[in-house]
Motif scaffolding. Sequence first.
Motif, short mmCIF file in Angstrom:
data_model
loop_
_atom_site.label_atom_id
_atom_site.label_comp_id
_atom_site.label_asym_id
_atom_site.label_seq_id
_atom_site.Cartn_x
_atom_site.Cartn_y
_atom_site.Cartn_z
N ASN A 77 0.84 -1.25 -0.04
CA ASN A 77 -0.01 0.11 0.17
C ASN A 77 0.93 1.22 0.06
O ASN A 77 0.53 2.27 -0.73
N ARG A 78 1.90 1.27 0.90
CA ARG A 78 2.90 2.24 0.75
C ARG A 78 3.51 2.49 -0.61
O ARG A 78 3.98 3.68 -0.83
N HIS A 79 3.89 1.41 -1.09
CA HIS A 79 4.78 1.30 -2.23
C HIS A 79 4.24 1.96 -3.42
O HIS A 79 4.72 2.82 -4.11
N PHE A 80 2.90 1.57 -3.60
CA PHE A 80 2.13 2.16 -4.54
C PHE A 80 1.77 3.69 -4.37
O PHE A 80 1.82 4.51 -5.46
N ARG A 81 1.53 4.05 -3.31
CA ARG A 81 1.62 5.61 -2.84
C ARG A 81 2.94 6.35 -3.25
O ARG A 81 2.61 7.33 -3.64
N LEU A 82 3.94 5.65 -2.94
CA LEU A 82 5.33 6.28 -3.43
C LEU A 82 5.28 6.47 -4.99
O LEU A 82 5.71 7.53 -5.33
N LEU A 83 4.96 5.31 -5.67
CA LEU A 83 5.00 5.55 -7.14
C LEU A 83 4.14 6.79 -7.33
O LEU A 83 4.74 7.38 -8.32
#
Length: 479
Positions: A77-83
Amino acid sequence: MERKQKSLGTSSSQATGACVDSVFRFFSLPEEVSHHILSFLPVKDLVRYGGLSKKCQEFQLSTPSVNFVGFSSLPNNRHFRLLGCLDRFLFLRGDNKIRRFRVDWNLVLGKTASIYNELYRVMTWVHAAVKCNVEELDLKLRILEATTFELPICVFDCKSLSSLLVECGTALATPSVACSTNLQYIKLRKVKIDEGFCKWISFSCKCIKELQFEEVKVENITIDSSSLESFSLVSPSFCGVRQLLISGKKLEKIDIEWRCALPSGTSLDVSAPNLRSFKWTGNLLKHQNMGNLMCLEKAEIFLSPSADYNFDNAFGVLHSLCKVKVLILSEETVKALFREGHIPAQFDDISYLAMDITSWDDDVVSAMVSLMKGMPNLNTLNLKSNHSINVTKPEECRFDRTYWKSQNLTFILELKEVTIEFFCGNIELELANYILEDAKNLQKMVIIYSPQQSNLIRGLKKSKMNSTAIIVCQEKQRK
């Protein structure tokens, strides 16, 4: 209580004032200086800086160096937010100039579909950088080994791009030979390429000046470039390089660190008539052809012979360096290239000789003497030892001053500076005393010794000097 609250409030106010003052000082700097300072920040810190004020945001979005680095593994969830945040950052930048764009991204975690989606997102960042006339592009990507990584064609069409660094841990697709580029600097690290990539560099990189291969897996490397000025190769045995052919009229510097598990079938061919600096570390090969290096000024040779090396073939390496002015050799190289009774090579132009000595045995001393006999104009001698200062008690020395005098070393009259790092002790002491007595033009001698060898230094100071040389004695520092 009120007094404490007042004190805390005052402290907070002072801190805020100091922060504001620092920000105003930063704004007062020339814009190029401010941008240079911000160029060291990873993007997450750059975004935080941009949130301080509207003026800070302007600096954040206009800084010409963008670093998408410093991201550790994150939950999905945080990874895709970072992208999404990084996409938005580049969108807000618009067409502001990007001088250098760095990406350090891990693409080996998660499901295969999401990995390819992320790779697509990363390539959109590269496209955005190209639109902003990027000059330096550094891509450090960790990709599944089964994947072949292909750079977008826009990278090679980019007229502003002068520097490209690629590290991906997998196969790197070869660009089309018809795909020309203005690249001046290329570094490939931890990639797998085929011979076609070298062909593309030779035919399509007409402006290239510097080329670096570091841990690149490829069997044959053939580079023929009319613009290349510097070539570097770091190739451990697992890379499997068998043949290296490098040629170019403008080549001035070659640095090779090449180790082979099986030297048989290996070859090195160098055609660089204007080469000035050459460094070669690794194994003696089955075949090596250096050509005529008439402009060579400095050579560093650190080679280990194989069990079945051909002496005459290896000796040809030394003859290729006959015009060099500065020569630096390892002990193994000296022992491999010289044998007792062999006619020494003639190095009339050498003025500086350095050797790394690990053991002062009969073979080393004989090889050293054979080498120095061919250097009539040597004026600087540097003999180093990389061993620990905890040395054993030296045996009785057979190579005394009488031995050194009997060798009739003609360079002794030209010698001006000498550095000797003691290892065994007695042999080096006898050589130092010989030089002090016979080198009439000596200007300086530096002796590096261990605490256990202080008695030898006292013996050195009793030497009969025939020059006005300065003697400097330095105690070796413990590591």
